[in-house]
Design an enzyme around this catalytic site. Sequence first.
Site, PDB file in Angstrom:
ATOM      1  N   ARG A  75     -91.414   8.236 -61.922  1.00 56.96           N
ATOM      2  CA  ARG A  75     -90.053   8.134 -61.390  1.00 56.96           C
ATOM      3  C   ARG A  75     -89.617   9.492 -60.871  1.00 56.96           C
ATOM      4  O   ARG A  75     -89.775  10.498 -61.557  1.00 56.96           O
ATOM      5  CB  ARG A  75     -89.096   7.672 -62.493  1.00 56.96           C
ATOM      6  CG  ARG A  75     -87.624   7.741 -62.099  1.00 56.96           C
ATOM      7  CD  ARG A  75     -86.736   7.223 -63.220  1.00 56.96           C
ATOM      8  NE  ARG A  75     -85.341   7.329 -62.891  1.00 56.96           N
ATOM      9  CZ  ARG A  75     -84.471   8.149 -63.495  1.00 56.96           C
ATOM     10  NH1 ARG A  75     -84.869   8.960 -64.464  1.00 56.96           N
ATOM     11  NH2 ARG A  75     -83.212   8.159 -63.128  1.00 56.96           N
ATOM     12  N   HIS A 114     -79.242  11.274 -58.009  1.00 59.52           N
ATOM     13  CA  HIS A 114     -79.358  11.937 -59.317  1.00 59.52           C
ATOM     14  C   HIS A 114     -78.522  13.224 -59.272  1.00 59.52           C
ATOM     15  O   HIS A 114     -79.039  14.330 -59.411  1.00 59.52           O
ATOM     16  CB  HIS A 114     -80.841  12.223 -59.616  1.00 59.52           C
ATOM     17  CG  HIS A 114     -81.147  12.523 -61.048  1.00 59.52           C
ATOM     18  ND1 HIS A 114     -82.246  11.984 -61.686  1.00 59.52           N
ATOM     19  CD2 HIS A 114     -80.540  13.298 -61.965  1.00 59.52           C
ATOM     20  CE1 HIS A 114     -82.308  12.417 -62.937  1.00 59.52           C
ATOM     21  NE2 HIS A 114     -81.272  13.236 -63.136  1.00 59.52           N
ATOM     22  N   ASN A 118     -78.568   7.378 -61.054  1.00 60.84           N
ATOM     23  CA  ASN A 118     -78.957   7.873 -62.361  1.00 60.84           C
ATOM     24  C   ASN A 118     -77.702   8.199 -63.167  1.00 60.84           C
ATOM     25  O   ASN A 118     -76.925   9.076 -62.802  1.00 60.84           O
ATOM     26  CB  ASN A 118     -79.794   9.152 -62.246  1.00 60.84           C
ATOM     27  CG  ASN A 118     -80.174   9.683 -63.620  1.00 60.84           C
ATOM     28  OD1 ASN A 118     -80.917   9.038 -64.350  1.00 60.84           O
ATOM     29  ND2 ASN A 118     -79.636  10.841 -64.005  1.00 60.84           N
ATOM     30  N   ASN A 177     -81.775   5.199 -69.763  1.00 62.07           N
ATOM     31  CA  ASN A 177     -82.141   6.549 -70.202  1.00 62.07           C
ATOM     32  C   ASN A 177     -81.686   6.668 -71.640  1.00 62.07           C
ATOM     33  O   ASN A 177     -80.476   6.613 -71.924  1.00 62.07           O
ATOM     34  CB  ASN A 177     -81.430   7.618 -69.364  1.00 62.07           C
ATOM     35  CG  ASN A 177     -82.041   7.750 -67.981  1.00 62.07           C
ATOM     36  OD1 ASN A 177     -83.013   7.076 -67.655  1.00 62.07           O
ATOM     37  ND2 ASN A 177     -81.477   8.632 -67.179  1.00 62.07           N
ATOM     38  N   TYR A 218     -81.960   8.811 -75.294  1.00 61.39           N
ATOM     39  CA  TYR A 218     -82.375  10.060 -75.931  1.00 61.39           C
ATOM     40  C   TYR A 218     -82.091  10.099 -77.422  1.00 61.39           C
ATOM     41  O   TYR A 218     -82.867  10.632 -78.193  1.00 61.39           O
ATOM     42  CB  TYR A 218     -81.673  11.249 -75.271  1.00 61.39           C
ATOM     43  CG  TYR A 218     -82.266  11.608 -73.934  1.00 61.39           C
ATOM     44  CD1 TYR A 218     -83.287  12.545 -73.826  1.00 61.39           C
ATOM     45  CD2 TYR A 218     -81.829  10.987 -72.761  1.00 61.39           C
ATOM     46  CE1 TYR A 218     -83.857  12.869 -72.609  1.00 61.39           C
ATOM     47  CE2 TYR A 218     -82.393  11.298 -71.537  1.00 61.39           C
ATOM     48  CZ  TYR A 218     -83.409  12.236 -71.472  1.00 61.39           C
ATOM     49  OH  TYR A 218     -83.977  12.545 -70.260  1.00 61.39           O
ATOM     50  N   GLU A 263     -85.901   7.220 -68.806  1.00 59.43           N
ATOM     51  CA  GLU A 263     -85.983   8.591 -69.337  1.00 59.43           C
ATOM     52  C   GLU A 263     -85.966   8.523 -70.851  1.00 59.43           C
ATOM     53  O   GLU A 263     -85.218   7.713 -71.431  1.00 59.43           O
ATOM     54  CB  GLU A 263     -84.778   9.456 -68.916  1.00 59.43           C
ATOM     55  CG  GLU A 263     -84.822   9.965 -67.511  1.00 59.43           C
ATOM     56  CD  GLU A 263     -83.634  10.883 -67.180  1.00 59.43           C
ATOM     57  OE1 GLU A 263     -83.126  11.576 -68.096  1.00 59.43           O
ATOM     58  OE2 GLU A 263     -83.228  10.877 -66.015  1.00 59.43           O
ATOM     59  N   TRP A 280     -89.287  11.826 -70.187  1.00 62.50           N
ATOM     60  CA  TRP A 280     -88.602  12.938 -69.501  1.00 62.50           C
ATOM     61  C   TRP A 280     -88.969  14.211 -70.242  1.00 62.50           C
ATOM     62  O   TRP A 280     -88.549  14.401 -71.351  1.00 62.50           O
ATOM     63  CB  TRP A 280     -87.084  12.757 -69.503  1.00 62.50           C
ATOM     64  CG  TRP A 280     -86.429  13.860 -68.706  1.00 62.50           C
ATOM     65  CD1 TRP A 280     -86.086  15.100 -69.170  1.00 62.50           C
ATOM     66  CD2 TRP A 280     -86.095  13.839 -67.314  1.00 62.50           C
ATOM     67  NE1 TRP A 280     -85.557  15.856 -68.152  1.00 62.50           N
ATOM     68  CE2 TRP A 280     -85.558  15.105 -67.000  1.00 62.50           C
ATOM     69  CE3 TRP A 280     -86.213  12.895 -66.292  1.00 62.50           C
ATOM     70  CZ2 TRP A 280     -85.124  15.438 -65.714  1.00 62.50           C
ATOM     71  CZ3 TRP A 280     -85.777  13.231 -65.031  1.00 62.50           C
ATOM     72  CH2 TRP A 280     -85.236  14.488 -64.747  1.00 62.50           C
ATOM     73  N   GLU A 290     -82.179  22.543 -65.855  1.00 63.06           N
ATOM     74  CA  GLU A 290     -81.427  21.603 -66.678  1.00 63.06           C
ATOM     75  C   GLU A 290     -79.909  21.777 -66.487  1.00 63.06           C
ATOM     76  O   GLU A 290     -79.194  22.218 -67.379  1.00 63.06           O
ATOM     77  CB  GLU A 290     -81.863  21.763 -68.144  1.00 63.06           C
ATOM     78  CG  GLU A 290     -81.261  20.782 -69.140  1.00 63.06           C
ATOM     79  CD  GLU A 290     -81.381  19.312 -68.728  1.00 63.06           C
ATOM     80  OE1 GLU A 290     -82.364  18.944 -68.069  1.00 63.06           O
ATOM     81  OE2 GLU A 290     -80.464  18.554 -69.059  1.00 63.06           O
ATOM     82  N   TRP A 291     -79.432  21.447 -65.293  1.00 63.95           N
ATOM     83  CA  TRP A 291     -78.009  21.376 -64.998  1.00 63.95           C
ATOM     84  C   TRP A 291     -77.248  22.585 -65.528  1.00 63.95           C
ATOM     85  O   TRP A 291     -77.635  23.705 -65.265  1.00 63.95           O
ATOM     86  CB  TRP A 291     -77.431  20.045 -65.517  1.00 63.95           C
ATOM     87  CG  TRP A 291     -78.275  18.892 -65.068  1.00 63.95           C
ATOM     88  CD1 TRP A 291     -79.098  18.121 -65.835  1.00 63.95           C
ATOM     89  CD2 TRP A 291     -78.467  18.412 -63.723  1.00 63.95           C
ATOM     90  NE1 TRP A 291     -79.761  17.201 -65.069  1.00 63.95           N
ATOM     91  CE2 TRP A 291     -79.389  17.337 -63.771  1.00 63.95           C
ATOM     92  CE3 TRP A 291     -77.932  18.765 -62.477  1.00 63.95           C
ATOM     93  CZ2 TRP A 291     -79.793  16.640 -62.638  1.00 63.95           C
ATOM     94  CZ3 TRP A 291     -78.322  18.069 -61.350  1.00 63.95           C
ATOM     95  CH2 TRP A 291     -79.239  17.024 -61.445  1.00 63.95           C
TER      96      TRP A 291
HETATM   97  C1  LIG Z   1     -82.412  15.818 -70.074  1.00 58.18           C
HETATM   98  C2  LIG Z   1     -82.118  14.828 -68.985  1.00 58.18           C
HETATM   99  O1  LIG Z   1     -80.917  14.147 -69.336  1.00 58.18           O
HETATM  100  C3  LIG Z   1     -80.414  13.208 -68.438  1.00 58.18           C
HETATM  101  O2  LIG Z   1     -79.040  13.210 -68.663  1.00 58.18           O
HETATM  102  C4  LIG Z   1     -78.498  13.056 -69.908  1.00 58.18           C
HETATM  103  C5  LIG Z   1     -77.391  13.806 -70.201  1.00 58.18           C
HETATM  104  C6  LIG Z   1     -76.737  13.657 -71.402  1.00 58.18           C
HETATM  105  C7  LIG Z   1     -77.198  12.751 -72.316  1.00 58.18           C
HETATM  106  N1  LIG Z   1     -76.522  12.613 -73.563  1.00 58.18           N
HETATM  107  O3  LIG Z   1     -76.936  11.825 -74.341  1.00 58.18           O
HETATM  108  O4  LIG Z   1     -75.567  13.317 -73.797  1.00 58.18           O
HETATM  109  C8  LIG Z   1     -78.308  12.004 -72.037  1.00 58.18           C
HETATM  110  C9  LIG Z   1     -78.967  12.163 -70.812  1.00 58.18           C
HETATM  111  C10 LIG Z   1     -80.607  13.473 -66.941  1.00 58.18           C
HETATM  112  O5  LIG Z   1     -80.741  12.260 -66.236  1.00 58.18           O
HETATM  113  C11 LIG Z   1     -81.781  14.355 -66.606  1.00 58.18           C
HETATM  114  O6  LIG Z   1     -81.613  14.921 -65.339  1.00 58.18           O
HETATM  115  C12 LIG Z   1     -81.946  15.467 -67.629  1.00 58.18           C
HETATM  116  O7  LIG Z   1     -80.845  16.287 -67.590  1.00 58.18           O
END
Ligand SMILES: C[C@H]1O[C@@H](Oc2ccc([N+](=O)[O-])cc2)[C@H](O)[C@@H](O)[C@H]1O
Length: 457
Positions: free
Chosen positions: A47, A92, A136, A279, A281, A349, A392, A399-400
């Site tokens: 992706r 994104h 995204n 996505n 996490y 992700e 991911w 990272e933003w």
């Molecule tokens: C690390 C990746 O995270 C994705 O974005 C997020 C941001 C925040 C959360 N959260 O749970 O607070 C989850 C996912 C993003 O799509 C990717 O670009 C990366 O930054």
Amino acid sequence: MNIMCSILWTKFKDTKSNLTLCNSADTYNNYKRDVEMMRELGLDAYRFSLSWSRILPNGLANKVSDAGVEFYNNYIDEMIKYGITPMVTLYHWDLPQKLQDLGGFVNPMFPEWFEDYARVVFEKFGDRVKHWITFNEPREICFEGYGSATKAPILNATDVGAYYCAKNLVMGHARAYYAYVNDFKPSQEGVCGITISVNWFGPLTDSEEDQLAAEMKRQAEWGLYAEPIFSEEGGFPKELAEVVAKKSAEQGYPRSRMPEFSDEEKDFVKGTADFFGVNHYTGGFVSASEYKTNHIVPSVYDDIDVGSYTPPEWPKSASSWLYLSPNSIYNALTHLHKKYNGPVFYITENGWSSSPEADILDDDRIRYYRAALNSVLDTLEAGVDLRGYMAWSLMDNFEWMEGYTERFGLYRVNFSDPGRERTPRKSAFVYKQIIKSRVIDEEYEPDTLDMTIDEGK
Ligand SMILES: C[C@H]1O[C@@H](Oc2ccc([N+](=O)[O-])cc2)[C@H](O)[C@@H](O)[C@H]1O
């Protein structure tokens, strides 16, 4: 990426040159190496996201960049040459500056701009790309970008920003979906969905209050974006809409801070996804009365007014928000499966961050992936229609707001090297072994960190 770069330039100006900062992992100049890494790992799908302004420099569809299109053609062709299925996200988080200057996601024209862009993309790449994701993570776009001011465009409109943005985003998604279904799908035969960040929020106790509090949290975090598309009723989540309407009246607003969908709009948006991209996490617990913190009034978090709790024993990553939460993939996906009548899912992700100082011997990341993939197996066992899993990330990247301070890659990227050298971490070998054997062997230790390609793949 211009918006994020200029904001982050302020934050990191003492340590990095703007140019270095904006090149990130530089797939543009390293795409062949990136596809080689996919082959090393034995991936059968990958992706990635398109940059709107790389294709339409002004955001509007009157002018298409040939160089941008050529780059993506080369990248897609390279994947296909080696039997790797591209899954492509249209948006994104990098909105063309001109569209942002016009108000971005809260301009009522936004859904049309997005449809126009989507049409260009389907037309250029749809002969080879069969898996499309419109957006995204709407929550991170709307809540963080237009409400809490923690992502671009850092707009601090805590009362209405996320809600206004959510409606326009969802309408834009639906317009792109219909453009695909009516004018491209008949010949291209692909699928189109959306990716929403779905962390698992369970109740702290079995009490009715905590169950309700957890549901409010889920509605605010992802129901706001999922409900209009995947529910039978359509529109924003009911309980949340009621709370926001009531609070808005008490706060003197002439109408609810959350816009409504007309019946016609509800019908237009309902069912506009061939799959639900998740996505995932982490997770946490929600309480109606405990662990509350102060929130800006008015805001989404003040609207739902619940407390959040993360058990201190859960392993913590390098990211403030990311903990290893047991079986949360299973909890989230079985919940969504029931709630939305068994849609097709892709996990688009899932991953773990370490600090830049951490070694390539990343046992914490390995522990995370093993736990996550075990949870994926439980999810499949429960009958959820989960068609794919994407880690991911393949490699470290920018990272933003955290810049290069958090690393998510199976491959480490050397950001001091103009060529952005990529080196597999130990987790890459373990991931490769799991994909190849289809078994999660908790004892497996790679005997070498030399990566070779299995030519049979
Ligand atoms: C690390 C990746 O995270 C994705 O974005 C997020 C941001 C925040 C959360 N959260 O749970 O607070 C989850 C996912 C993003 O799509 C990717 O670009 C990366 O930054």
